[in-house]
Motif scaffolding. Structure first.
Motif, mmCIF file in Angstrom:
data_model
loop_
_atom_site.group_PDB
_atom_site.id
_atom_site.type_symbol
_atom_site.label_atom_id
_atom_site.label_comp_id
_atom_site.label_asym_id
_atom_site.label_seq_id
_atom_site.Cartn_x
_atom_site.Cartn_y
_atom_site.Cartn_z
ATOM 1 N N LEU A 177 29.423 -39.598 -26.393
ATOM 2 C CA LEU A 177 29.460 -39.515 -27.848
ATOM 3 C C LEU A 177 29.673 -38.069 -28.265
ATOM 4 O O LEU A 177 29.087 -37.154 -27.673
ATOM 5 N N LYS A 178 30.485 -37.858 -29.293
ATOM 6 C CA LYS A 178 30.720 -36.512 -29.812
ATOM 7 C C LYS A 178 29.694 -36.231 -30.911
ATOM 8 O O LYS A 178 29.619 -36.942 -31.913
ATOM 9 N N GLN A 179 28.898 -35.186 -30.712
ATOM 10 C CA GLN A 179 27.929 -34.761 -31.710
ATOM 11 C C GLN A 179 28.239 -33.331 -32.129
ATOM 12 O O GLN A 179 29.226 -32.748 -31.674
ATOM 13 N N GLU A 180 27.412 -32.767 -32.995
ATOM 14 C CA GLU A 180 27.688 -31.427 -33.513
ATOM 15 C C GLU A 180 27.784 -30.387 -32.406
ATOM 16 O O GLU A 180 28.585 -29.453 -32.478
ATOM 17 N N ASP A 181 26.980 -30.555 -31.356
ATOM 18 C CA ASP A 181 26.962 -29.578 -30.268
ATOM 19 C C ASP A 181 27.929 -29.906 -29.142
ATOM 20 O O ASP A 181 27.931 -29.240 -28.106
ATOM 21 N N GLY A 182 28.745 -30.942 -29.318
ATOM 22 C CA GLY A 182 29.695 -31.314 -28.280
ATOM 23 C C GLY A 182 29.451 -32.719 -27.766
ATOM 24 O O GLY A 182 28.698 -33.502 -28.344
ATOM 25 N N VAL A 238 28.033 -35.668 -25.447
ATOM 26 C CA VAL A 238 26.808 -35.976 -24.708
ATOM 27 C C VAL A 238 26.935 -37.374 -24.107
ATOM 28 O O VAL A 238 27.658 -38.232 -24.624
ATOM 29 N N SER A 239 26.225 -37.597 -23.030
ATOM 30 C CA SER A 239 26.282 -38.878 -22.348
ATOM 31 C C SER A 239 25.554 -39.953 -23.146
ATOM 32 O O SER A 239 24.475 -39.735 -23.682
ATOM 33 N N ALA A 240 26.178 -41.127 -23.213
ATOM 34 C CA ALA A 240 25.543 -42.294 -23.806
ATOM 35 C C ALA A 240 25.156 -43.295 -22.731
ATOM 36 O O ALA A 240 24.826 -44.444 -23.037
ATOM 37 N N LEU A 272 38.010 -42.589 -15.706
ATOM 38 C CA LEU A 272 38.847 -41.495 -15.218
ATOM 39 C C LEU A 272 38.092 -40.187 -15.114
ATOM 40 O O LEU A 272 38.611 -39.218 -14.565
ATOM 41 N N MET A 273 36.873 -40.135 -15.653
ATOM 42 C CA MET A 273 36.052 -38.929 -15.621
ATOM 43 C C MET A 273 34.707 -39.237 -14.969
ATOM 44 O O MET A 273 34.193 -40.344 -15.099
ATOM 45 N N GLU A 274 34.145 -38.258 -14.290
ATOM 46 C CA GLU A 274 32.842 -38.425 -13.668
ATOM 47 C C GLU A 274 31.713 -37.957 -14.564
ATOM 48 O O GLU A 274 30.551 -38.321 -14.352
ATOM 49 N N LYS A 275 32.021 -37.128 -15.549
ATOM 50 C CA LYS A 275 31.014 -36.658 -16.487
ATOM 51 C C LYS A 275 31.667 -36.409 -17.839
ATOM 52 O O LYS A 275 32.897 -36.289 -17.943
ATOM 53 N N CYS A 276 30.840 -36.316 -18.862
ATOM 54 C CA CYS A 276 31.360 -36.077 -20.202
ATOM 55 C C CYS A 276 32.000 -34.698 -20.272
ATOM 56 O O CYS A 276 31.514 -33.744 -19.658
ATOM 57 N N PRO A 277 33.098 -34.567 -21.008
ATOM 58 C CA PRO A 277 33.744 -33.251 -21.115
ATOM 59 C C PRO A 277 32.861 -32.252 -21.839
ATOM 60 O O PRO A 277 32.065 -32.615 -22.712
#
Length: 268
Positions: free
Chosen positions: A51-56, A58-60, A256-261
């Motif tokens: 999820l995109k939050q104010e600080d970037g 984060v994993s959901a 396609l990704m192993e972790k959140c960008p």
């Protein structure tokens, strides 16, 4: 000279009109054969959710999805566990051919296994009816969302069965959890080569534009907008999902990704 300019202007206008007509979205209706659910096989995969939050970003938490054939019906199950240990499970029964939603069940379960909430809905062409159970309280529910609208929470499945030559397409979809209905337009934006076990896998990049019927709000297409983009693989190799990724400007679900960008996904 003026006659040549006028003729040139007419020809240019006809060319632009022809181009506009060529890209106009074709209507796609439930059961018209555009969606070919018989092409789907059973699977189970786990996606990364962010999820995109104010600080970037984060994993959901991970989301596991499975598809199981039961005669003329497909059972689609999506399961995710929150950081507090509550598991949410959504099960949708779909018509095998058209992928029309027939029945939906949503359940929240606590860390101790206790069912906190259960919602069931049966859909027909006229609408839906069902009930919500929470503790000892049972509430009857109903609405206008019906089985002629594709399930917006799993829209990648019908879209991946549409022949690429049929795009762009326009159709009805719904988000039943919000009682929202949409006029939806899906367009092929590009193609991308992915890789799996050393082999190249071509994905269709399909952008989706949502027009919310009730509010009039429009969710523009593309990965940097609220409408989003699907990565679709109509004929995936073994152990590879039909929909390896979907993302909007605030939500990302991906294999396609192993972790959140750490920054915007488009910069990865």
């Amino acid at each position: 000279m003026n006659r040549e300019m006028t003729l040139g202007g007419i020809l240019l206008g006809l060319l632009l009109m022809s181009s506009a007509l060529a890209t106009e979205a074709a209507p796609m209706r439930m059961g018209d054969g555009t969606v070919q659910g018989e092409s789907l096989n059973d699977y189970q995969f786990t996606w990364l959710q962010c999820l995109k939050q104010e600080d970037g970003w984060v994993s959901a938490g991970p989301m596991t999805e499975s598809l199981v054939s039961i005669g003329k019906v497909l059972r689609l199950t999506q399961r995710a566990t929150q950081a507090n240990g509550i598991e949410s499970r959504s099960t949708t029964y779909l018509d095998r051919s058209s992928l029309a939603p027939l029945r939906m069940e949503q359940q929240a379960t606590g860390p101790d296994g206790e069912v906190l909430r259960m919602i069931t809905r049966a859909l027909s062409e006229e609408g839906y009816s069902g009930e919500t159970r929470q503790s000892d309280q049972v509430t009857e529910i109903g609405g206008s969302i019906n089985s002629t609208m594709w399930h917006g929470g799993a829209l990648g499945l019908p879209l991946v069965t549409v022949d690429a030559a049929r795009y762009p397409v326009e159709f009805a979809s719904s988000m039943i959890a919000f009682d929202g209905t949409y006029r939806t337009i899906a367009t092929i934006a590009d193609r991308e080569t992915l890789h799996h076990d050393g082999a190249a896998v071509e994905a269709l990049l399909v952008d989706v534009e949502w027009h919310h019927i009730e509010s009039g709000d429009v969710y523009p297409p593309g990965p940097d907008a609220s409408g989003g983009r699907f990565w679709l693989v109509p004929d995936p190799p073994n152990n590879y999902p039909y929909v390896p990724q979907y993302r909007t400007d605030t939500y990302l679900v991906s294999t396609l990704m192993e972790k959140c960008p750490e920054n915007d996904p488009t910069e990865e």
